[in-house]
Design an enzyme around this catalytic site. Structure first.
Site, PDB file in Angstrom:
ATOM      1  N   SER A   1      47.811  51.584  42.865  1.00 58.56           N
ATOM      2  CA  SER A   1      46.763  50.629  42.499  1.00 58.56           C
ATOM      3  C   SER A   1      46.799  49.479  43.486  1.00 58.56           C
ATOM      4  CB  SER A   1      46.997  50.102  41.083  1.00 58.56           C
ATOM      5  OG  SER A   1      46.265  48.910  40.916  1.00 58.56           O
TER       6      SER A   1
ATOM      7  N   HIS B   1      43.752  53.987  43.715  1.00 52.57           N
ATOM      8  CA  HIS B   1      43.229  53.460  42.451  1.00 52.57           C
ATOM      9  C   HIS B   1      42.664  52.062  42.714  1.00 52.57           C
ATOM     10  CE1 HIS B   1      43.059  53.236  38.052  1.00 52.57           C
ATOM     11  NE2 HIS B   1      43.471  51.977  38.170  1.00 52.57           N
TER      12      HIS B   1
ATOM     13  N   ASP C   1      40.855  48.855  41.128  1.00 51.14           N
ATOM     14  CA  ASP C   1      40.625  48.149  39.866  1.00 51.14           C
ATOM     15  C   ASP C   1      39.513  47.111  39.990  1.00 51.14           C
ATOM     16  OD1 ASP C   1      42.590  49.233  38.028  1.00 51.14           O
ATOM     17  OD2 ASP C   1      44.088  48.361  39.363  1.00 51.14           O
TER      18      ASP C   1
ATOM     19  N   MET D   1      37.379  44.261  37.973  1.00 49.72           N
ATOM     20  CA  MET D   1      37.430  43.406  36.776  1.00 49.72           C
ATOM     21  C   MET D   1      36.325  42.369  36.841  1.00 49.72           C
ATOM     22  SD  MET D   1      41.490  42.693  36.667  1.00 49.72           S
ATOM     23  CE  MET D   1      42.678  44.026  36.814  1.00 49.72           C
TER      24      MET D   1
ATOM     25  N   HIS E   1      38.305  52.206  38.783  1.00 54.44           N
ATOM     26  CA  HIS E   1      38.593  51.905  37.375  1.00 54.44           C
ATOM     27  C   HIS E   1      37.786  50.666  37.010  1.00 54.44           C
ATOM     28  CE1 HIS E   1      41.854  50.563  34.246  1.00 54.44           C
ATOM     29  NE2 HIS E   1      40.700  50.894  33.682  1.00 54.44           N
TER      30      HIS E   1
ATOM     31  N   MET F   1      36.794  47.990  34.786  1.00 48.69           N
ATOM     32  CA  MET F   1      37.120  47.191  33.600  1.00 48.69           C
ATOM     33  C   MET F   1      36.039  46.128  33.483  1.00 48.69           C
ATOM     34  SD  MET F   1      41.204  47.057  34.321  1.00 48.69           S
ATOM     35  CE  MET F   1      40.954  47.361  36.053  1.00 48.69           C
TER      36      MET F   1
ATOM     37  N   MET G   1      45.456  53.563  29.047  1.00 46.38           N
ATOM     38  CA  MET G   1      46.056  52.307  29.491  1.00 46.38           C
ATOM     39  C   MET G   1      47.394  52.109  28.797  1.00 46.38           C
ATOM     40  SD  MET G   1      44.112  50.961  31.749  1.00 46.38           S
ATOM     41  CE  MET G   1      45.186  49.534  31.975  1.00 46.38           C
TER      42      MET G   1
ATOM     43  N   ASP H   1      47.989  54.407  33.251  1.00 49.44           N
ATOM     44  CA  ASP H   1      47.782  53.213  34.081  1.00 49.44           C
ATOM     45  C   ASP H   1      48.400  51.992  33.418  1.00 49.44           C
ATOM     46  OD1 ASP H   1      46.883  51.290  35.833  1.00 49.44           O
ATOM     47  OD2 ASP H   1      44.755  51.509  35.318  1.00 49.44           O
TER      48      ASP H   1
ATOM     49  N   GLY I   1      50.947  50.186  40.542  1.00 53.37           N
ATOM     50  CA  GLY I   1      50.614  49.076  41.429  1.00 53.37           C
ATOM     51  C   GLY I   1      51.874  48.415  41.929  1.00 53.37           C
TER      52      GLY I   1
HETATM   53  C1  DX5 Z   1      45.599  46.781  35.011  1.00 55.45           C
HETATM   54  C2  DX5 Z   1      45.098  47.737  36.072  1.00 55.45           C
HETATM   55  C3  DX5 Z   1      46.181  48.567  36.625  1.00 55.45           C
HETATM   56  C4  DX5 Z   1      47.245  47.774  37.333  1.00 55.45           C
HETATM   57  C5  DX5 Z   1      48.503  48.555  37.381  1.00 55.45           C
HETATM   58  O1  DX5 Z   1      44.538  46.125  34.437  1.00 55.45           O
HETATM   59  O2  DX5 Z   1      44.118  48.612  35.538  1.00 55.45           O
HETATM   60  O3  DX5 Z   1      45.672  49.589  37.460  1.00 55.45           O
HETATM   61  O4  DX5 Z   1      46.877  47.417  38.629  1.00 55.45           O
HETATM   62  O5  DX5 Z   1      49.487  47.755  37.949  1.00 55.45           O
HETATM   63  P1  DX5 Z   1      51.009  47.942  37.540  1.00 55.45           P
HETATM   64  O6  DX5 Z   1      51.400  49.321  37.971  1.00 55.45           O
HETATM   65  O7  DX5 Z   1      51.712  46.856  38.312  1.00 55.45           O
HETATM   66  O8  DX5 Z   1      51.111  47.766  36.049  1.00 55.45           O
HETATM   67 ZN    ZN Z   2      43.633  50.444  36.736  1.00 56.70          ZN
END
Ligand code: DX5
Ligand code: ZN
Length: 258
Positions: free
Chosen positions: A40, A65, A67, A69, A98, A100, A169, A207, A229
């Protein structure tokens, strides 16, 4: 060509066979999907993002991946379409977006057109999962639905036939570097067992908080796509950590699954 024919519900077994017969013929073995490691980039150095992606690609990552947001669905804002479009030019790896975000139906098209190969939309904000899956397939992307820690697997399982992936999640979305929520393991087991029972070969992505220390448990519980990540970008040697993760996955053993 009807792309939908290339997507699950690719039912790998004959569901019409009685359960006992399927068991006797070994049909109830797990529907094996390739294990994939998906760094990520939320935890990457954004000032050198192209280089970071190239480094994890050279290190053996299977997916990137990505993310997204919006500050509404989650209490944080990250990156969006222009960044994905730029990364599309510097990596051959599939981009796993992904989302969100609220109102995902407004944005999926622009993400796919920018180069996302698969798109995860959250069940909590998806009004019509089969319609969303069809839309993504028509756009040429893989369709995935994600569920937050407080969302029941029943919100997505009835629609599994329409999907390529289910994203579970294991942290509350919004931030990298949080601790893994153990209840996600039960969800993985339930989802994997149900997909096997129905003969569906979907990917199951986990994730949040996935690290070297728990990746074997996550694999044994049923995940085959491992987002990490801070577990990867927080390590000085991406090749070493990805190799170690693969080794843990390889030795996790499906037999642990009940
Ligand atoms: C959280 C994200 C994840 C995040 C994972 O909201 O969707 O993809 O980046 O990061 P780690 O592996 O550090 O939890
Ligand atoms: Zn994610």
């Amino acid at each position: 060509m009807n792309r939908r024919l290339l997507h699950p519900g690719r039912r790998l077994t004959n569901p019409a066979l009685p359960l006992a017969a399927r068991r006797a013929h070994g049909y109830l073995v797990r529907m094996e999907r390739a294990d994939k490691i998906a760094p990520s980039i939320l935890s990457a150095d954004f000032a050198r993002l192209g280089e970071e992606v190239a480094r994890v690609e050279r290190a053996g990552a299977d997916l990137i991946h990505f993310d997204v947001m919006d500050g509404h669905f989650v209490p944080n804002i990250s990156i969006g379409v222009p960044v994905l479009e730029s990364l599309r030019k510097v990596t051959r790896l599939p981009l796993d977006a992904h989302l969100m975000i609220e109102n995902p139906e407004k944005y999926v098209e622009v993400f796919v057109k920018a180069g996302a190969n698969s798109v995860s939309v959250h069940a909590e904000v998806c009004k019509d999962i089969p319609a969303m899956a069809m839309r993504l397939h028509d756009l040429g992307a893989r369709a995935s639905i994600g569920i937050n820690p407080e969302t029941d697997v029943e919100r997505v399982l009835p629609f599994a036939e329409h999907l390529d992936m289910i994203l579970i999640m294991s942290v509350h979305p919004g931030f990298g570097g949080q601790g893994f929520i153990p209840g996600a393991l039960d969800k993985l087991r339930i989802v994997r067992r149900e997909l096997d029972r129905r003969g569906l070969a979907l990917d199951i992505e986990i994730d949040g908080g996935v690290k070297l220390g728990n990746i074997a448990d996550v694999k044994a519980a049923g995940a085959n796509v491992f987002v990490s990540g801070s577990g990867i970008f927080g390590h000085p040697d991406y090749t070493a950590i990805i190799n170690q993760m693969r080794d843990k996955i390889a030795h996790a053993g499906a037999s642990v699954r009940k």
